[in-house]
Design an enzyme around this catalytic site. Structure first.
Site, PDB file in Angstrom:
ATOM      1  CB  CYS A  85       3.935  -0.876  -5.329  1.00  0.00           C
ATOM      2  SG  CYS A  85       2.240  -0.149  -5.223  1.00  0.00           S
ATOM      3  CD  GLU A 127      -2.270  -3.219  -9.279  1.00  0.00           C
ATOM      4  OE1 GLU A 127      -2.775  -2.190  -8.583  1.00  0.00           O
ATOM      5  OE2 GLU A 127      -1.203  -2.907  -9.984  1.00  0.00           O
TER       6      GLU A 127
END
Length: 136
Positions: A85, A127
Site C-alpha cells: 500500500c 480500496e
C-alpha cells in the site's frame, strides 16, 4: 491537484462517509495523485489523500476509473494475496476474492453495476477496505 499521501494509521482507520456531487474535486485530485504515483500504485481511496469520502480510483489498463460509493454485492472464490500500500511500508497477506460484483456511481454520478475479476478485483477490494477503515 496532486495531493500528499496520508500515512497516519489512526486517520486511515477512520470510516469514510458517502460522497456527493459536492465532492467532485476529490475525484480530480485522486486522478492527479494516482497519475503522479503510477510507477508504484494502481489504486487509491480518498482517505489516502486525507479526504474521508467513499471514493476510490483504480487503474484499468490506460484508464484511471473512479468509483463513488462502491459496494461489493457479490463475491466468489476466496484466495490468499500479498499486498502493498502506498500509505504503508512493506507487504502483508490478506484474503481476497477472485470475482466480485460492484455497484457504484461513475464520475458523472450515474449508477453502475459491474463484475470484476483477478487483479482488478483485488485492487477494488483493497480500496473499498480503505473506505471502511480496514488496513492490510
Amino acid at each position: 491537484m496532486i495531493r500528499r499521501i496520508n500515512s497516519d494509521i489512526d486517520k486511515l482507520r477512520l470510516k469514510s462517509k458517502p460522497a456527493t456531487k459536492a465532492d467532485k474535486q476529490i475525484i480530480i485530485d485522486l486522478i492527479d495523485t494516482l497519475k503522479a504515483h503510477e510507477d508504484e500504485c494502481v489504486g487509491m481511496a480518498a482517505n489516502m489523500i486525507d479526504e474521508y469520502k467513499r471514493i476510490i480510483i483504480c487503474q484499468m489498463g490506460p484508464f484511471a476509473v473512479p468509483m463513488i460509493n462502491p459496494v461489493i454485492t457479490k463475491k466468489s472464490k476466496s484466495y490468499q494475496a500479498t499486498e502493498g500500500c502506498l500509505s504503508l511500508a512493506g507487504q502483508r497477506k490478506i484474503s481476497r476474492y477472485k470475482s466480485i460484483t460492484v455497484e457504484y456511481l461513475d464520475k458523472e454520478f450515474v449508477q453502475q453495476r459491474q463484475v470484476f475479476s483477478e487483479f482488478i478485483a483485488q485492487i477494488i477490494q483493497h480500496e473499498i477496505d480503505h473506505c471502511d477503515g480496514i488496513i492490510i
